[in-house]
Scaffold this motif. Sequence first.
Motif, short mmCIF file in Angstrom:
data_model
loop_
_atom_site.label_atom_id
_atom_site.label_comp_id
_atom_site.label_asym_id
_atom_site.label_seq_id
_atom_site.Cartn_x
_atom_site.Cartn_y
_atom_site.Cartn_z
N THR A 75 1.20 -138.34 140.86
CA THR A 75 0.49 -139.59 141.08
C THR A 75 0.57 -139.93 142.57
O THR A 75 1.61 -139.80 143.18
CB THR A 75 1.13 -140.72 140.25
OG1 THR A 75 1.11 -140.34 138.89
CG2 THR A 75 0.38 -142.02 140.42
N LYS A 117 -0.35 -145.62 144.59
CA LYS A 117 -0.55 -146.23 143.28
C LYS A 117 0.77 -146.55 142.58
O LYS A 117 0.76 -147.06 141.47
CB LYS A 117 -1.38 -145.31 142.40
CG LYS A 117 -2.78 -145.10 142.93
CD LYS A 117 -3.59 -144.23 142.02
CE LYS A 117 -4.99 -144.06 142.58
NZ LYS A 117 -5.82 -143.22 141.73
N GLN A 118 1.89 -146.23 143.23
CA GLN A 118 3.20 -146.47 142.64
C GLN A 118 3.85 -147.68 143.31
O GLN A 118 3.91 -147.76 144.53
CB GLN A 118 4.10 -145.25 142.82
CG GLN A 118 3.54 -144.01 142.15
CD GLN A 118 4.43 -142.81 142.36
OE1 GLN A 118 5.63 -142.90 142.25
NE2 GLN A 118 3.82 -141.68 142.67
N LEU A 124 7.33 -149.57 143.75
CA LEU A 124 8.75 -149.31 143.58
C LEU A 124 9.57 -150.59 143.72
O LEU A 124 9.23 -151.48 144.49
CB LEU A 124 9.21 -148.29 144.62
CG LEU A 124 8.45 -146.98 144.66
CD1 LEU A 124 9.02 -146.07 145.74
CD2 LEU A 124 8.49 -146.28 143.31
N GLY A 146 10.72 -147.13 139.49
CA GLY A 146 9.27 -147.32 139.42
C GLY A 146 8.47 -146.08 139.75
O GLY A 146 7.25 -146.14 139.86
N PHE A 147 9.15 -144.94 139.92
CA PHE A 147 8.42 -143.70 140.22
C PHE A 147 7.64 -143.25 139.01
O PHE A 147 8.12 -143.30 137.88
CB PHE A 147 9.39 -142.58 140.64
CG PHE A 147 9.97 -142.78 142.01
CD1 PHE A 147 9.25 -142.43 143.14
CD2 PHE A 147 11.24 -143.30 142.18
CE1 PHE A 147 9.77 -142.61 144.40
CE2 PHE A 147 11.78 -143.47 143.44
CZ PHE A 147 11.05 -143.13 144.54
N ASP A 148 6.43 -142.78 139.23
CA ASP A 148 5.57 -142.26 138.18
C ASP A 148 4.97 -140.96 138.71
O ASP A 148 3.79 -140.90 139.04
CB ASP A 148 4.48 -143.28 137.84
CG ASP A 148 3.67 -142.87 136.64
OD1 ASP A 148 4.16 -142.05 135.84
OD2 ASP A 148 2.54 -143.35 136.50
N CYS A 149 5.82 -139.95 138.84
CA CYS A 149 5.37 -138.70 139.44
C CYS A 149 6.11 -137.52 138.82
O CYS A 149 7.01 -137.69 137.99
CB CYS A 149 5.59 -138.72 140.95
SG CYS A 149 7.29 -138.99 141.44
N SER A 187 13.89 -140.81 136.23
CA SER A 187 12.78 -141.21 137.10
C SER A 187 13.15 -142.31 138.08
O SER A 187 12.30 -143.08 138.51
CB SER A 187 11.56 -141.64 136.28
OG SER A 187 11.07 -140.54 135.56
N TYR A 237 4.32 -145.36 149.71
CA TYR A 237 4.65 -146.12 148.51
C TYR A 237 4.49 -147.61 148.76
O TYR A 237 4.59 -148.08 149.88
CB TYR A 237 6.10 -145.83 148.06
CG TYR A 237 6.30 -144.43 147.57
CD1 TYR A 237 5.95 -144.06 146.28
CD2 TYR A 237 6.87 -143.46 148.40
CE1 TYR A 237 6.14 -142.77 145.83
CE2 TYR A 237 7.06 -142.17 147.95
CZ TYR A 237 6.70 -141.83 146.66
OH TYR A 237 6.88 -140.55 146.23
#
Length: 110
Positions: A32, A36-37, A39, A57-60, A85, A106
């Motif tokens: 991602t 768009k993330q 943190l 809050g990482f979404d990768c 994560s 970020y």
Amino acid sequence: MGLFDGTTLERPVICERCGEDVKVCRCPPVDTHPGKQILAIRLEKRKKGKVVTIIAGFDCSEPQLRETLSALQSQCGSGGSIAESTIELQGDHVAKLPKLLMTRGYRIKK
């Protein structure tokens, strides 16, 4: 017999990582974009007075998370690890992390 019987169009789409139907899959998206993330950075005290900075809050994907951890460790001069994560850095780095993470693209939750 249907037009698409026995083809991939007739079968449900399956996630390659977990094997679940895509509609119920909870796997994080692959790579991602950092912009768009969002943190969240917080400080946590552990046993014997040890202080740990937590970035959540990482979404990768795992490789992207490991690369970010490695860069932050070298810029902060401390050890760290990945747990569910989130990135955990040893010591109090709350003041300098927002600037370092924003230069990597970020967004930071305030």
